[in-house]
Design an enzyme around this catalytic site. Structure first.
Site, PDB file in Angstrom:
ATOM      1  CE  LYS A  20     -97.850  18.630 -85.386  1.00 27.39           C
ATOM      2  NZ  LYS A  20     -97.645  19.783 -86.294  1.00 27.39           N
ATOM      3  NE  ARG A  97     -95.623  14.471 -90.337  1.00 25.34           N
ATOM      4  CZ  ARG A  97     -95.257  15.054 -89.206  1.00 25.34           C
ATOM      5  NH1 ARG A  97     -95.244  14.390 -88.076  1.00 25.34           N
ATOM      6  NH2 ARG A  97     -94.895  16.312 -89.225  1.00 25.34           N
ATOM      7  NE  ARG A 136     -90.495  25.071 -84.686  1.00 27.44           N
ATOM      8  CZ  ARG A 136     -91.242  24.079 -85.137  1.00 27.44           C
ATOM      9  NH1 ARG A 136     -92.206  23.582 -84.403  1.00 27.44           N
ATOM     10  NH2 ARG A 136     -91.036  23.603 -86.336  1.00 27.44           N
ATOM     11  NE  ARG A 169     -88.183  20.990 -86.162  1.00 27.07           N
ATOM     12  CZ  ARG A 169     -89.435  20.561 -86.155  1.00 27.07           C
ATOM     13  NH1 ARG A 169     -90.133  20.567 -85.034  1.00 27.07           N
ATOM     14  NH2 ARG A 169     -90.011  20.132 -87.260  1.00 27.07           N
ATOM     15  NE  ARG A 180     -91.511  20.975 -91.343  1.00 32.43           N
ATOM     16  CZ  ARG A 180     -91.167  21.921 -90.467  1.00 32.43           C
ATOM     17  NH1 ARG A 180     -90.241  22.822 -90.789  1.00 32.43           N
ATOM     18  NH2 ARG A 180     -91.737  21.969 -89.298  1.00 32.43           N
TER      19      ARG A 180
HETATM   20  P1  AP5 Z   1     -95.080  24.470 -82.450  1.00 31.87           P
HETATM   21  O1  AP5 Z   1     -95.991  24.169 -81.314  1.00 31.87           O
HETATM   22  O2  AP5 Z   1     -93.633  24.252 -82.231  1.00 31.87           O
HETATM   23  O3  AP5 Z   1     -95.579  23.767 -83.785  1.00 31.87           O
HETATM   24  P2  AP5 Z   1     -95.859  22.244 -84.139  1.00 31.87           P
HETATM   25  O4  AP5 Z   1     -97.294  22.109 -84.493  1.00 31.87           O
HETATM   26  O5  AP5 Z   1     -95.341  21.350 -83.051  1.00 31.87           O
HETATM   27  O6  AP5 Z   1     -95.035  22.135 -85.464  1.00 31.87           O
HETATM   28  P3  AP5 Z   1     -93.823  21.223 -85.945  1.00 31.87           P
HETATM   29  O7  AP5 Z   1     -93.083  22.031 -86.950  1.00 31.87           O
HETATM   30  O8  AP5 Z   1     -93.047  20.677 -84.803  1.00 31.87           O
HETATM   31  O9  AP5 Z   1     -94.609  20.121 -86.645  1.00 31.87           O
HETATM   32  P4  AP5 Z   1     -94.122  19.233 -87.770  1.00 31.87           P
HETATM   33  O10 AP5 Z   1     -95.308  18.374 -87.902  1.00 31.87           O
HETATM   34  O11 AP5 Z   1     -93.675  19.930 -88.990  1.00 31.87           O
HETATM   35  O12 AP5 Z   1     -92.788  18.573 -87.186  1.00 31.87           O
HETATM   36  P5  AP5 Z   1     -92.470  17.202 -86.461  1.00 31.87           P
HETATM   37  O13 AP5 Z   1     -91.429  17.469 -85.455  1.00 31.87           O
HETATM   38  O14 AP5 Z   1     -93.706  16.500 -86.059  1.00 31.87           O
HETATM   39  O15 AP5 Z   1     -95.334  26.000 -82.873  1.00 31.87           O
HETATM   40  C1  AP5 Z   1     -94.578  26.619 -83.893  1.00 31.87           C
HETATM   41  C2  AP5 Z   1     -94.148  28.037 -83.464  1.00 31.87           C
HETATM   42  O16 AP5 Z   1     -95.283  28.871 -83.333  1.00 31.87           O
HETATM   43  C3  AP5 Z   1     -93.442  28.066 -82.108  1.00 31.87           C
HETATM   44  O17 AP5 Z   1     -92.404  28.994 -82.187  1.00 31.87           O
HETATM   45  C4  AP5 Z   1     -94.533  28.520 -81.138  1.00 31.87           C
HETATM   46  O18 AP5 Z   1     -93.991  29.245 -80.046  1.00 31.87           O
HETATM   47  C5  AP5 Z   1     -95.429  29.376 -82.000  1.00 31.87           C
HETATM   48  N1  AP5 Z   1     -96.840  29.245 -81.666  1.00 31.87           N
HETATM   49  C6  AP5 Z   1     -97.503  28.114 -81.290  1.00 31.87           C
HETATM   50  N2  AP5 Z   1     -98.800  28.357 -81.086  1.00 31.87           N
HETATM   51  C7  AP5 Z   1     -98.984  29.673 -81.380  1.00 31.87           C
HETATM   52  C8  AP5 Z   1    -100.135  30.545 -81.383  1.00 31.87           C
HETATM   53  N3  AP5 Z   1    -101.367  30.078 -81.041  1.00 31.87           N
HETATM   54  N4  AP5 Z   1     -99.954  31.842 -81.742  1.00 31.87           N
HETATM   55  C9  AP5 Z   1     -98.711  32.304 -82.085  1.00 31.87           C
HETATM   56  N5  AP5 Z   1     -97.597  31.538 -82.099  1.00 31.87           N
HETATM   57  C10 AP5 Z   1     -97.732  30.237 -81.752  1.00 31.87           C
HETATM   58  O19 AP5 Z   1     -91.843  16.356 -87.658  1.00 31.87           O
HETATM   59  C11 AP5 Z   1     -90.629  16.713 -88.275  1.00 31.87           C
HETATM   60  C12 AP5 Z   1     -90.319  15.764 -89.413  1.00 31.87           C
HETATM   61  O20 AP5 Z   1     -90.158  14.430 -88.907  1.00 31.87           O
HETATM   62  C13 AP5 Z   1     -91.394  15.614 -90.489  1.00 31.87           C
HETATM   63  O21 AP5 Z   1     -91.285  16.627 -91.458  1.00 31.87           O
HETATM   64  C14 AP5 Z   1     -91.092  14.208 -91.030  1.00 31.87           C
HETATM   65  O22 AP5 Z   1     -90.018  14.233 -91.920  1.00 31.87           O
HETATM   66  C15 AP5 Z   1     -90.663  13.436 -89.807  1.00 31.87           C
HETATM   67  N6  AP5 Z   1     -91.783  12.716 -89.141  1.00 31.87           N
HETATM   68  C16 AP5 Z   1     -92.277  12.962 -87.884  1.00 31.87           C
HETATM   69  N7  AP5 Z   1     -93.297  12.145 -87.599  1.00 31.87           N
HETATM   70  C17 AP5 Z   1     -93.490  11.370 -88.706  1.00 31.87           C
HETATM   71  C18 AP5 Z   1     -94.419  10.346 -89.040  1.00 31.87           C
HETATM   72  N8  AP5 Z   1     -95.377   9.964 -88.169  1.00 31.87           N
HETATM   73  N9  AP5 Z   1     -94.328   9.776 -90.265  1.00 31.87           N
HETATM   74  C19 AP5 Z   1     -93.379  10.153 -91.139  1.00 31.87           C
HETATM   75  N10 AP5 Z   1     -92.463  11.113 -90.892  1.00 31.87           N
HETATM   76  C20 AP5 Z   1     -92.512  11.726 -89.687  1.00 31.87           C
END
Ligand code: AP5
Length: 223
Positions: A20, A97, A136, A169, A180
């Site tokens: 994402k 979410r 990452r 992170r 997660r």
């Molecule tokens: P990357 O693009 O960084 O992954 P991502 O989908 O953005 O994953 P996140 O870990 O950021 O998502 P998340 O949902 O767990 O965290 P968030 O910050 O939203 O890609 C990952 C890695 O793979 C990178 O190194 C990249 O280079 C590589 N990569 C990407 N695409 C690739 C490909 N095609 N092939 C190979 N490699 C690839 O949330 C964090 C926390 O915040 C949550 O756990 C929760 O506690 C809280 N939170 C956030 N939003 C809410 C909400 N709406 N409600 C409640 N709690 C919330």
């Protein structure tokens, strides 16, 4: 009334590590829409040392979800006051979410008379996500993500754009990731059906390389 109804308004859905945060900047570059990442917003609160940040950090490090009330408040504030969102649209990353968050989002957008156009699901099996997450690297100020092996920065441990240092992170460890993924399957995956029923869902194979994933996103948006 300066809402632009042709502006891009979409949601990116996917488990942790689906890509994402990797794909959202491509959408920003192509459409000029605003990238609203609730994870980045929460991490900004953590680094600013706010009370909300302190509360959120405990939950995030354990892989749980912050309350719907807090998250809905954050997004409502952005959607109703951020001029870029209103004029050029938005890419929601990490929100909604839960089903209640999805319902609240619909209500907000109905009030603004700008319904969601697309909910794009990045589909990847859990096994692939472990290596993505543990390798990452991120640039905290912009939220840009890299990967030690799959998407390395041009210079070791430095952001391509600013040259600033990259970090890992605190929730990117195997233990928190398990929780997660669990939260994703139990609480977030039901929103896929929610958007299927509304006929705005598109699913993409996000196990492909990032360039192919981007190509498929563009295709499903109709370009
Ligand atoms: P990357 O693009 O960084 O992954 P991502 O989908 O953005 O994953 P996140 O870990 O950021 O998502 P998340 O949902 O767990 O965290 P968030 O910050 O939203 O890609 C990952 C890695 O793979 C990178 O190194 C990249 O280079 C590589 N990569 C990407 N695409 C690739 C490909 N095609 N092939 C190979 N490699 C690839 O949330 C964090 C926390 O915040 C949550 O756990 C929760 O506690 C809280 N939170 C956030 N939003 C809410 C909400 N709406 N409600 C409640 N709690 C919330």
């Amino acid at each position: 009334e300066n809402n632009n109804n042709s502006a891009l308004r979409m949601v990116l859905i996917g488990p942790p590590g689906a890509g994402k945060g990797t794909q959202a900047p491509n959408l920003v570059n192509k459409f000029g829409a605003y990238h609203l990442s609730t994870g980045d917003m929460l991490r900004a609160q953590v680094s600013q040392g706010t009370p909300l940040g302190a509360e959120a950090k405990k939950i995030m490090d354990k892989g749980g979800l912050v309350s719907d009330e807090i998250m809905v408040g954050m997004i409502k504030n952005e959607l109703s006051t951020n001029p870029v969102c209103q004029k050029s649209g938005f890419i929601l990353d990490g929100f909604p979410r839960t089903i209640p968050q999805a319902e609240k989002l619909d209500e907000m957008l109905q009030d603004l008379k700008t319904p969601l156009q697309k909910a794009v699901e990045l589909k990847v099996d859990d096994e692939l996500l472990v290596s993505r997450i543990t390798g990452r690297l991120i640039h905290p100020a912009s939220g840009r993500s890299y990967h030690k092996m799959f998407n390395p920065p041009k210079q070791d441990m430095k952001d391509d754009v600013t040259g600033e240092p990259l970090i890992q992170r605190s929730d990117d460890n195997a233990e928190a990731l398990k929780k997660r993924l669990d939260s994703y399957h139990k609480q977030t995956e039901p929103i896929v059906d929610y958007y299927k029923k509304k006929n705005i869902w598109a699913g993409i194979d996000a196990a492909q390389n990032p360039t192919k994933v981007w190509g498929d996103i563009i295709k499903c948006l109709g370009f």
